[in-house]
Write a protein that holds these residues in place. Structure first.
Motif, PDB file in Angstrom:
ATOM      1  N   GLN A 107       0.823  -1.201   0.000  1.00  0.00           N
ATOM      2  CA  GLN A 107       0.000   0.000   0.000  1.00  0.00           C
ATOM      3  C   GLN A 107       0.866   1.264   0.000  1.00  0.00           C
ATOM      4  OE1 GLN A 107      -2.714  -1.820  -0.956  1.00  0.00           O
ATOM      5  NE2 GLN A 107      -3.757  -0.059  -0.065  1.00  0.00           N
ATOM      6  N   TYR A 108       1.971   1.216   0.681  1.00  0.00           N
ATOM      7  CA  TYR A 108       2.862   2.383   0.672  1.00  0.00           C
ATOM      8  C   TYR A 108       3.554   2.528  -0.677  1.00  0.00           C
ATOM      9  CZ  TYR A 108       6.131   5.886   2.350  1.00  0.00           C
ATOM     10  OH  TYR A 108       6.839   7.043   2.512  1.00  0.00           O
ATOM     11  N   TYR A 109       3.978   1.430  -1.257  1.00  0.00           N
ATOM     12  CA  TYR A 109       4.626   1.496  -2.574  1.00  0.00           C
ATOM     13  C   TYR A 109       3.693   2.070  -3.633  1.00  0.00           C
ATOM     14  CZ  TYR A 109       8.439  -1.457  -0.866  1.00  0.00           C
ATOM     15  OH  TYR A 109       9.518  -1.957  -0.184  1.00  0.00           O
ATOM     16  N   ALA A 110       2.385   1.907  -3.439  1.00  0.00           N
ATOM     17  CA  ALA A 110       1.427   2.456  -4.398  1.00  0.00           C
ATOM     18  C   ALA A 110       1.462   3.975  -4.429  1.00  0.00           C
ATOM     19  CB  ALA A 110       0.016   1.969  -4.064  1.00  0.00           C
ATOM     20  N   THR A 111       1.967   4.614  -3.371  1.00  0.00           N
ATOM     21  CA  THR A 111       2.071   6.079  -3.345  1.00  0.00           C
ATOM     22  C   THR A 111       3.322   6.574  -4.064  1.00  0.00           C
ATOM     23  OG1 THR A 111       3.273   6.119  -1.228  1.00  0.00           O
ATOM     24  CG2 THR A 111       0.878   6.068  -1.132  1.00  0.00           C
ATOM     25  N   SER A 148      10.840   4.586   1.428  1.00  0.00           N
ATOM     26  CA  SER A 148       9.853   3.842   2.218  1.00  0.00           C
ATOM     27  C   SER A 148      10.214   3.757   3.694  1.00  0.00           C
ATOM     28  CB  SER A 148       9.703   2.418   1.648  1.00  0.00           C
ATOM     29  OG  SER A 148       9.448   2.448   0.267  1.00  0.00           O
ATOM     30  N   THR A 192       0.183   7.249   5.599  1.00  0.00           N
ATOM     31  CA  THR A 192       0.411   7.308   4.158  1.00  0.00           C
ATOM     32  C   THR A 192       0.217   5.982   3.448  1.00  0.00           C
ATOM     33  OG1 THR A 192       2.777   6.971   4.565  1.00  0.00           O
ATOM     34  CG2 THR A 192       2.020   9.236   4.303  1.00  0.00           C
ATOM     35  N   SER A 193       0.114   4.871   4.209  1.00  0.00           N
ATOM     36  CA  SER A 193      -0.046   3.568   3.568  1.00  0.00           C
ATOM     37  C   SER A 193      -1.415   3.407   2.936  1.00  0.00           C
ATOM     38  CB  SER A 193       0.193   2.445   4.578  1.00  0.00           C
ATOM     39  OG  SER A 193       1.535   2.429   4.992  1.00  0.00           O
ATOM     40  N   MET A 222      -2.950   5.854   1.303  1.00  0.00           N
ATOM     41  CA  MET A 222      -3.112   6.842   0.249  1.00  0.00           C
ATOM     42  C   MET A 222      -2.688   6.251  -1.090  1.00  0.00           C
ATOM     43  SD  MET A 222      -1.504  10.112   2.249  1.00  0.00           S
ATOM     44  CE  MET A 222      -1.601  11.135   0.768  1.00  0.00           C
ATOM     45  N   LYS A 223      -3.396   6.615  -2.096  1.00  0.00           N
ATOM     46  CA  LYS A 223      -3.105   6.126  -3.444  1.00  0.00           C
ATOM     47  C   LYS A 223      -2.382   7.236  -4.193  1.00  0.00           C
ATOM     48  CE  LYS A 223      -3.686   2.916  -6.662  1.00  0.00           C
ATOM     49  NZ  LYS A 223      -3.216   1.552  -6.521  1.00  0.00           N
ATOM     50  N   GLY A 224      -1.168   6.910  -4.723  1.00  0.00           N
ATOM     51  CA  GLY A 224      -0.401   7.918  -5.418  1.00  0.00           C
ATOM     52  C   GLY A 224      -0.871   8.123  -6.842  1.00  0.00           C
TER      53      GLY A 224
END
Length: 290
Positions: free
Chosen positions: A173-177, A205, A285-286, A288-290
């Motif tokens: 989920q964090y990498y998606a930001t 990250s 932030t995990s 949140m969608k980037g």
């Protein structure tokens, strides 16, 4: 001819803002009361660790010891193997946390940034294992560890807890930001997937890694059932198993039991206080969608 300057009259705050102030005060008051209710048992535990045994459960309750007995904190080391229990717990917690950071972040990179057929379906199936209770596959795991000869060793606990679906979910989920354009530009420049993971994704990250490290460390530190099943040798006991045996042996030494409990909670509290800023940031932030 000079025109005298007039001081503008102060304007009243908007009605919505005036209504918000009492609401904010009430909200803060509720949070203070809730925090006090949560901290009250810990305060009583610390206070009881400085009392005599007959004063711990005295009626009426005395929240502050009349004469603090700091000798309890020296006595607990003499009558128990607390140092060995803490060493074993630190070893397990640090190793499991490091492995979960490695495996969770690496697998999450594959699910978030790599492109392969069936990626989303595989991710859903893998995350679905979170809903399966550990008790459902506890016996097959024990049989497996017995077959490979890892029972009664810390490596059984490490092998079973080195991988976690929750860590993969949190990191993914964090990498998606993180914008995909960064990875695409790195691929154009000739950087391999391992290089992108190590040199681009991981440095960005840190909050998520800190959150995962804190959650994993606390979970491993407080784990009781796993060490109870696999660690039979008293020399391998963690602090949770050791305190349970101490309570059984010194069930009348209430002050020493509270002292051992304080010392077992103290490392976790220190780790949480040191990493709470990154923990809050990573959790926030995990999602949140980037």
């Amino acid at each position: 001819m000079t025109v005298p300057r007039t001081t503008p009259e102060p304007t009243a705050p908007p009605p919505a803002r005036r209504r918000a102030r009492p609401g904010r005060i009430a909200g803060h008051a509720v949070l203070v009361v809730a925090a006090a209710a949560l901290l009250l048992p810990f305060f009583w535990m610390v206070s009881s660790s400085l009392k005599a045994d007959n004063a711990v459960f005295a009626i009426p309750v005395s929240w502050f010891p009349d004469s603090p007995r700091w000798a309890n904190y020296a006595e607990i080391w003499r009558v128990s193997d607390l140092l060995g229990w803490l060493k074993n717990t630190v070893f397990l917690s640090v190793v499991v946390t490091a492995l979960q950071l490695l495996t969770g972040s690496f697998a999450a990179y594959g699910f978030a940034k790599a492109r392969f057929p069936g990626r989303n379906l595989l991710f859903v199936l893998y995350i679905g294992t979170i809903a399966v209770p550990w008790q459902a596959y506890m016996i097959p795991q024990f049989i497996l560890m017995s077959e490979v000869g890892l029972t009664d060793t810390p490596w059984a606990v490490i092998a079973l807890q080195a991988f976690g679906a929750f860590g993969v979910f949190l990191m993914r989920q964090y990498y998606a930001t993180i914008p995909d354009e960064l990875c695409e530009a790195a691929r154009v420049d000739g950087l391999s997937e391992y290089g992108i993971y190590l040199r681009i994704v991981l440095p960005l990250s840190v909050p998520a890694l800190a959150s995962l490290a804190l959650l994993t460390f606390v979970t491993t530190w407080n784990d009781y059932l796993g060490p109870l099943i696999y660690l039979r040798d008293p020399d391998l006991w963690t602090v949770q198993l050791g305190l349970k045996s101490f309570v059984s042996e010194y069930n009348a030494e209430h002050a020493l039991i509270m002292t051992g409990s304080v010392l077992s909670v103290l490392p976790v509290a220190v780790v949480f206080l040191l990493g709470q800023r990154y923990f809050v940031q990573g959790i926030a932030t995990s999602g949140m969608k980037g």
